[in-house]
Design an enzyme around this catalytic site. Structure first.
Site, PDB file in Angstrom:
ATOM      1  N   GLY A   7      -7.820   9.628 -15.359  1.00 47.23           N
ATOM      2  CA  GLY A   7      -8.913  10.565 -14.491  1.00 47.23           C
ATOM      3  C   GLY A   7      -9.255   9.974 -13.094  1.00 47.23           C
ATOM      4  N   LEU A   8      -8.780  10.967 -12.094  1.00 47.25           N
ATOM      5  CA  LEU A   8      -8.694  10.596 -10.956  1.00 47.25           C
ATOM      6  C   LEU A   8      -9.527  11.848 -10.144  1.00 47.25           C
ATOM      7  CD1 LEU A   8      -5.227   9.336 -10.234  1.00 47.25           C
ATOM      8  CD2 LEU A   8      -7.215   7.918 -10.470  1.00 47.25           C
ATOM      9  N   LYS A  10     -13.542  12.867  -8.385  1.00 48.17           N
ATOM     10  CA  LYS A  10     -14.242  12.352  -7.555  1.00 48.17           C
ATOM     11  C   LYS A  10     -14.738  10.667  -7.773  1.00 48.17           C
ATOM     12  CE  LYS A  10     -17.248  15.778  -7.412  1.00 48.17           C
ATOM     13  NZ  LYS A  10     -18.373  16.458  -7.323  1.00 48.17           N
ATOM     14  N   GLY A  12     -13.467   9.132 -10.383  1.00 45.48           N
ATOM     15  CA  GLY A  12     -12.443   8.040 -10.821  1.00 45.48           C
ATOM     16  C   GLY A  12     -11.408   7.893  -9.633  1.00 45.48           C
ATOM     17  N   SER A 120     -23.918   4.994 -12.853  1.00 44.12           N
ATOM     18  CA  SER A 120     -24.702   5.658 -11.932  1.00 44.12           C
ATOM     19  C   SER A 120     -24.155   5.376 -10.406  1.00 44.12           C
ATOM     20  CB  SER A 120     -25.895   5.209 -12.212  1.00 44.12           C
ATOM     21  OG  SER A 120     -26.913   6.151 -11.199  1.00 44.12           O
ATOM     22  N   LYS A 170     -27.844   5.813 -19.876  1.00 49.25           N
ATOM     23  CA  LYS A 170     -27.582   6.726 -18.747  1.00 49.25           C
ATOM     24  C   LYS A 170     -28.214   7.958 -19.023  1.00 49.25           C
ATOM     25  CE  LYS A 170     -25.251   7.844 -15.065  1.00 49.25           C
ATOM     26  NZ  LYS A 170     -25.103   9.217 -14.965  1.00 49.25           N
ATOM     27  N   HIS A 173     -31.736   7.880 -17.889  1.00 52.01           N
ATOM     28  CA  HIS A 173     -31.723   7.828 -16.355  1.00 52.01           C
ATOM     29  C   HIS A 173     -31.523   8.987 -15.873  1.00 52.01           C
ATOM     30  CE1 HIS A 173     -28.937   8.032 -12.988  1.00 52.01           C
ATOM     31  NE2 HIS A 173     -29.396   6.747 -12.574  1.00 52.01           N
ATOM     32  N   ASN A 174     -30.842  10.162 -16.218  1.00 51.05           N
ATOM     33  CA  ASN A 174     -30.369  11.320 -15.501  1.00 51.05           C
ATOM     34  C   ASN A 174     -31.717  11.996 -15.733  1.00 51.05           C
ATOM     35  OD1 ASN A 174     -28.001  10.041 -14.869  1.00 51.05           O
ATOM     36  ND2 ASN A 174     -26.802  12.087 -15.483  1.00 51.05           N
ATOM     37  N   GLU A 177     -34.086  11.157 -13.435  1.00 49.05           N
ATOM     38  CA  GLU A 177     -33.660  11.564 -12.061  1.00 49.05           C
ATOM     39  C   GLU A 177     -33.830  13.004 -11.954  1.00 49.05           C
ATOM     40  OE1 GLU A 177     -29.171  13.044 -10.912  1.00 49.05           O
ATOM     41  OE2 GLU A 177     -29.397  10.744 -11.270  1.00 49.05           O
TER      42      GLU A 177
END
Length: 300
Positions: A7-8, A10, A12, A120, A170, A173-174, A177
């Site tokens: 996975g490449l 943003k 990755g 994060s 997480k 956390h979001n 946020e």
């Protein structure tokens, strides 16, 4: 160790580039060709298929998966038959924690190891040091600490418990946020509408120098004003949203915990398309600054 990385996007791409610069031996793969080409030009070892990726990794293998949550199962299903018992799969994306609990059990039952990592910091964090919230087998975690140190900012990684714990923390956390961003956007909407003709960039500057609400979010809002101006010209008032806010609301209901602030902030995003406002523009600008999300094409 040699790390496989799938996975490449943003997140990755930036994480792989960071690991490469840290001296980690990474073999990366992405389904589409252009990101593979970009990583290869940066000196990263790139595979052109799952088969090649797995062949280049000595057993026991460790493979980090960084793909959207709705394709994690299908991606794992594609390369899992190529692996051997004892190999480790890491899901570093924004997966629903109950899916991570399930995946942990399914993979463990088949003889594999599974780690779920809430990541994060956005693309900038992936490039310059992320924050990692880690779940899975503690013994595997201890073996991978050198990897986590290279990915994260100083002291910005923590083992939190069995499979699912990382993505659960997480998720919350979001949700938090969402609420923090909403209060910031509402406050600046009041400031913007007042008859004092306030210099909002100056307000962000003073807020972010030893005030109680000093934060990275205020800093990102300052950056947004520098980029788009006080009126946030060209920024959409329609606020995009992913699943984590709603997941947190539902988790609160399941546990009998009132989460009014998070729930209201989520509802605002859902309804923002039909109710354009300065609050929405601030939220979209913030998402653009820390996450690289599109500011949209609706200019309100």
């Amino acid at each position: 160790m040699k790390l496989g990385y799938i996975g490449l996007g943003k997140m990755g791409m930036n994480m792989v580039l960071r690991l490469h610069e840290k001296g980690q031996d990474v073999v990366a793969y992405n389904r589409s060709e252009e990101p593979r080409k970009e990583a290869r030009e940066a000196g990263v070892h790139v595979a052109d298929s799952y088969e090649e990726l797995v062949k280049l990794l000595p057993a026991p293998r460790t493979i980090w998966v960084m793909v959207p949550n709705n394709v994690v199962d299908s991606v794992i299903a594609e390369f899992l038959p190529l692996l051997s018992k004892g190999d480790t799969i890491i899901d570093g994306g924004n997966s629903f924690y109950k899916d991570s609990v399930r995946r942990g059990k399914e993979l463990t039952d088949k003889g594999f190891h599974f780690m779920d990592i809430g990541t994060s910091g956005g693309p900038g964090g992936a490039r310059n040091g992320a924050c990692l919230m880690i779940g899975g087998e503690e013994a595997v975690y201890k073996k991978l600490v050198p990897l986590f140190k290279d990915i994260s900012a100083p002291d910005a990684y923590q083992y939190l418990g069995r499979a699912g714990a990382g993505h659960f923390v997480k998720m919350v956390h979001n949700g938090i946020e969402y609420g923090m961003m909403q209060s910031l956007a509402e406050g600046f909407a009041i400031l913007e509408k007042s008859d004092f003709n306030l210099d909002l960039p100056k307000v962000t500057e003073i807020y972010n120098h030893r005030s109680v609400i000093e934060s990275r979010l205020v800093g990102w809002l300052a950056d947004a004003y520098k980029k788009f101006g006080k009126n946030l010209d060209g920024v959409s008032a329609t606020v995009s949203h992913t699943g984590e806010g709603e997941w947190t609301v539902n988790a609160g209901k399941e546990l009998g915990i009132p989460v009014k602030v998070i729930e209201d902030s989520f509802k605002f995003r859902v309804e923002s398309g039909g109710k354009p406002s300065y609050i929405g523009k601030v939220l979209s600008a913030l998402r653009n600054q820390f996450g690289g999300h599109s500011i949209g094409e609706i200019k309100k």
